[in-house]
Design a protein around this motif. Structure first.
Motif, PDB file in Angstrom:
ATOM      1  N   TRP A   1      11.195  14.166 -15.890  1.00  0.00           N
ATOM      2  CA  TRP A   1      11.666  13.058 -15.021  1.00  0.00           C
ATOM      3  C   TRP A   1      10.304  12.551 -14.566  1.00  0.00           C
ATOM      4  N   PRO A   2      10.215  11.113 -14.513  1.00  0.00           N
ATOM      5  CA  PRO A   2      11.217  10.394 -15.151  1.00  0.00           C
ATOM      6  C   PRO A   2      11.060  10.349 -16.540  1.00  0.00           C
ATOM      7  N   MET A   3      12.483   9.676 -17.227  1.00  0.00           N
ATOM      8  CA  MET A   3      12.214   9.509 -18.685  1.00  0.00           C
ATOM      9  C   MET A   3      12.051   8.022 -19.141  1.00  0.00           C
ATOM     10  N   LEU A   4      12.270   7.638 -20.354  1.00  0.00           N
ATOM     11  CA  LEU A   4      11.830   6.250 -20.755  1.00  0.00           C
ATOM     12  C   LEU A   4      10.556   6.178 -21.068  1.00  0.00           C
ATOM     13  N   ALA A   5       9.838   5.491 -20.098  1.00  0.00           N
ATOM     14  CA  ALA A   5       8.047   5.222 -20.532  1.00  0.00           C
ATOM     15  C   ALA A   5       7.298   6.090 -19.702  1.00  0.00           C
ATOM     16  N   ASP A   6       7.931   7.398 -19.487  1.00  0.00           N
ATOM     17  CA  ASP A   6       7.138   8.495 -18.537  1.00  0.00           C
ATOM     18  C   ASP A   6       6.086   8.969 -19.460  1.00  0.00           C
ATOM     19  N   THR A   7       4.955   9.449 -18.827  1.00  0.00           N
ATOM     20  CA  THR A   7       3.841  10.106 -19.151  1.00  0.00           C
ATOM     21  C   THR A   7       3.861  11.597 -18.530  1.00  0.00           C
ATOM     22  N   VAL A   8       4.806  11.797 -17.721  1.00  0.00           N
ATOM     23  CA  VAL A   8       4.795  13.228 -17.182  1.00  0.00           C
ATOM     24  C   VAL A   8       5.526  14.189 -18.100  1.00  0.00           C
TER      25      VAL A   8
ATOM     26  N   GLN B   1       0.894  -1.179   0.035  1.00  0.00           N
ATOM     27  CA  GLN B   1       0.068  -0.081   0.098  1.00  0.00           C
ATOM     28  C   GLN B   1       0.824   1.203  -0.153  1.00  0.00           C
ATOM     29  N   LEU B   2       0.528   2.185  -0.661  1.00  0.00           N
ATOM     30  CA  LEU B   2       0.928   3.451  -0.511  1.00  0.00           C
ATOM     31  C   LEU B   2       1.274   4.296   0.704  1.00  0.00           C
ATOM     32  N   SER B   3       2.453   4.723   0.856  1.00  0.00           N
ATOM     33  CA  SER B   3       2.544   5.402   2.330  1.00  0.00           C
ATOM     34  C   SER B   3       3.341   6.595   2.376  1.00  0.00           C
ATOM     35  N   THR B   4       3.398   7.146   3.366  1.00  0.00           N
ATOM     36  CA  THR B   4       4.424   8.460   3.461  1.00  0.00           C
ATOM     37  C   THR B   4       5.734   8.147   2.840  1.00  0.00           C
ATOM     38  N   ALA B   5       6.280   6.943   3.132  1.00  0.00           N
ATOM     39  CA  ALA B   5       7.782   6.451   2.728  1.00  0.00           C
ATOM     40  C   ALA B   5       7.702   6.772   1.054  1.00  0.00           C
ATOM     41  N   ASP B   6       6.817   6.375   0.504  1.00  0.00           N
ATOM     42  CA  ASP B   6       6.858   6.530  -1.104  1.00  0.00           C
ATOM     43  C   ASP B   6       6.954   7.935  -1.421  1.00  0.00           C
ATOM     44  N   PHE B   7       6.024   8.962  -0.836  1.00  0.00           N
ATOM     45  CA  PHE B   7       6.330  10.337  -1.223  1.00  0.00           C
ATOM     46  C   PHE B   7       7.693  10.948  -1.005  1.00  0.00           C
ATOM     47  N   LEU B   8       8.258  10.526   0.443  1.00  0.00           N
ATOM     48  CA  LEU B   8       9.612  11.115   0.508  1.00  0.00           C
ATOM     49  C   LEU B   8      10.661  10.319  -0.416  1.00  0.00           C
ATOM     50  N   ALA B   9      10.527   9.064  -0.693  1.00  0.00           N
ATOM     51  CA  ALA B   9      11.715   8.467  -1.396  1.00  0.00           C
ATOM     52  C   ALA B   9      11.533   9.021  -3.057  1.00  0.00           C
ATOM     53  N   MET B  10      10.475   8.951  -3.538  1.00  0.00           N
ATOM     54  CA  MET B  10      10.301   9.409  -4.793  1.00  0.00           C
ATOM     55  C   MET B  10      10.806  10.740  -5.001  1.00  0.00           C
ATOM     56  N   MET B  11      10.685  11.727  -4.127  1.00  0.00           N
ATOM     57  CA  MET B  11      11.120  13.102  -4.311  1.00  0.00           C
ATOM     58  C   MET B  11      12.692  12.947  -4.354  1.00  0.00           C
ATOM     59  N   MET B  12      13.414  12.292  -3.371  1.00  0.00           N
ATOM     60  CA  MET B  12      14.834  12.163  -3.579  1.00  0.00           C
ATOM     61  C   MET B  12      15.351  11.220  -4.647  1.00  0.00           C
ATOM     62  N   MET B  13      14.440  10.340  -5.074  1.00  0.00           N
ATOM     63  CA  MET B  13      14.794   9.822  -6.511  1.00  0.00           C
ATOM     64  C   MET B  13      15.060  10.736  -7.584  1.00  0.00           C
ATOM     65  N   ARG B  14      13.855  11.564  -7.628  1.00  0.00           N
ATOM     66  CA  ARG B  14      13.993  12.911  -8.633  1.00  0.00           C
ATOM     67  C   ARG B  14      15.278  13.451  -8.344  1.00  0.00           C
ATOM     68  N   TRP B  15      15.739  13.801  -7.177  1.00  0.00           N
ATOM     69  CA  TRP B  15      16.891  14.846  -7.027  1.00  0.00           C
ATOM     70  C   TRP B  15      18.086  13.995  -7.583  1.00  0.00           C
ATOM     71  N   SER B  16      17.898  12.880  -7.735  1.00  0.00           N
ATOM     72  CA  SER B  16      19.369  12.105  -8.317  1.00  0.00           C
ATOM     73  C   SER B  16      19.329  11.996  -9.805  1.00  0.00           C
ATOM     74  N   ARG B  17      18.509  12.813 -10.422  1.00  0.00           N
ATOM     75  CA  ARG B  17      18.321  12.668 -11.857  1.00  0.00           C
ATOM     76  C   ARG B  17      19.912  13.035 -12.787  1.00  0.00           C
ATOM     77  N   HIS B  18      20.409  13.832 -12.118  1.00  0.00           N
ATOM     78  CA  HIS B  18      21.681  14.501 -12.784  1.00  0.00           C
ATOM     79  C   HIS B  18      22.979  13.819 -11.951  1.00  0.00           C
ATOM     80  N   MET B  19      22.627  12.951 -11.340  1.00  0.00           N
ATOM     81  CA  MET B  19      23.989  12.312 -10.539  1.00  0.00           C
ATOM     82  C   MET B  19      24.559  11.420 -11.498  1.00  0.00           C
ATOM     83  N   PRO B  20      25.739  11.049 -11.276  1.00  0.00           N
ATOM     84  CA  PRO B  20      26.477  10.102 -12.102  1.00  0.00           C
ATOM     85  C   PRO B  20      25.740   8.708 -12.251  1.00  0.00           C
TER      86      PRO B  20
END
Length: 218
Positions: A210-217, A157-176
């Motif tokens: 972000w995200p790329m590939l199969a994204d619809t955003v 089930q979706l939880s607060t952890a997903d909102f927090l993690a997804m935000m930081m995953m987005r931050w990584s988009r320009h990292m190595p």
């Protein structure tokens, strides 16, 4: 209940903004232009003495720290079921994940982006190198948590952890090595990126790419 969110696009306020949209409660947003230093003005620091975003004014009282705000909103809106109930089998897993994200991944992200500002610029490269190792170790850990038949970080089930993690995953988009280069995390990101509330928070904050590939955003 009244909510007023002070935010900056794509910053640590994004998870709170997204969660408010997912819950579906009325709220106001106030843009804080961090590029111009608006977060350091006396007016804003009266709300948030640290001079950071987010600040969430709840029934006239300002509260800070993105992780704490996500938990606060989940407690105030149990009908949204964005955290496991006390006493449930998943409660301990959720608590562990929230503390892990707040204590391990968020500080490493801070070190990566603010190595020169927060410490001695002469040692910034070493700080950033260690931060990268910690961030990529976190992606290893989370990639193992998000197995093929599991859609979320905690249980099914979706939880607060997903909102927090997804935000930081987005931050990584320009990292190595961005989070999308981990196969299970990439599938997880693609699933959550198709949520209507995620699409809407991107639209409201004018975020693209972000995200790329199969994204619809957009």
């Amino acid at each position: 209940m009244s909510y007023q969110l002070y935010y900056s696009p794509g910053a640590a306020s994004m998870a709170v903004h997204w969660m408010l949209l997912e819950i579906g409660v009325p709220f106001e947003i106030v843009l804080v232009d961090i590029d111009s230093g608006a977060q350091q003005t006396p007016e804003y620091r009266r709300l948030n003495p640290a001079g950071r975003v987010p600040t969430l004014v709840v029934d006239g009282v300002p509260h800070v720290e993105s992780t704490a705000l996500l938990i606060l909103l989940a407690e105030r809106h149990p009908e949204a079921e964005l955290m496991p109930p006390p006493g449930s089998m998943e409660r301990a897993n959720w608590l562990e994940m929230m503390v892990y994200l707040a204590n391990t991944l968020l500080p490493a992200m801070r070190d990566w982006f603010y190595a020169e500002k927060d410490g001695d610029p002469a040692g910034a490269d070493a700080v950033r190198h260690l931060a990268r190792r910690r961030i990529e170790a976190a992606w290893d850990h989370l990639d193992e948590r998000v197995v093929v038949n599991r859609s979320y970080l905690v249980g099914d089930q979706l939880s607060t952890a997903d909102f927090l993690a997804m935000m930081m995953m987005r931050w990584s988009r320009h990292m190595p090595r961005p989070a999308t280069t981990w196969p299970n995390l990439n599938a997880y990101i693609q699933r959550l990126a198709n949520m209507s509330s995620f699409i809407e928070v991107n639209r409201r904050e004018s975020l693209e790419g972000w995200p790329m590939l199969a994204d619809t955003v957009g």
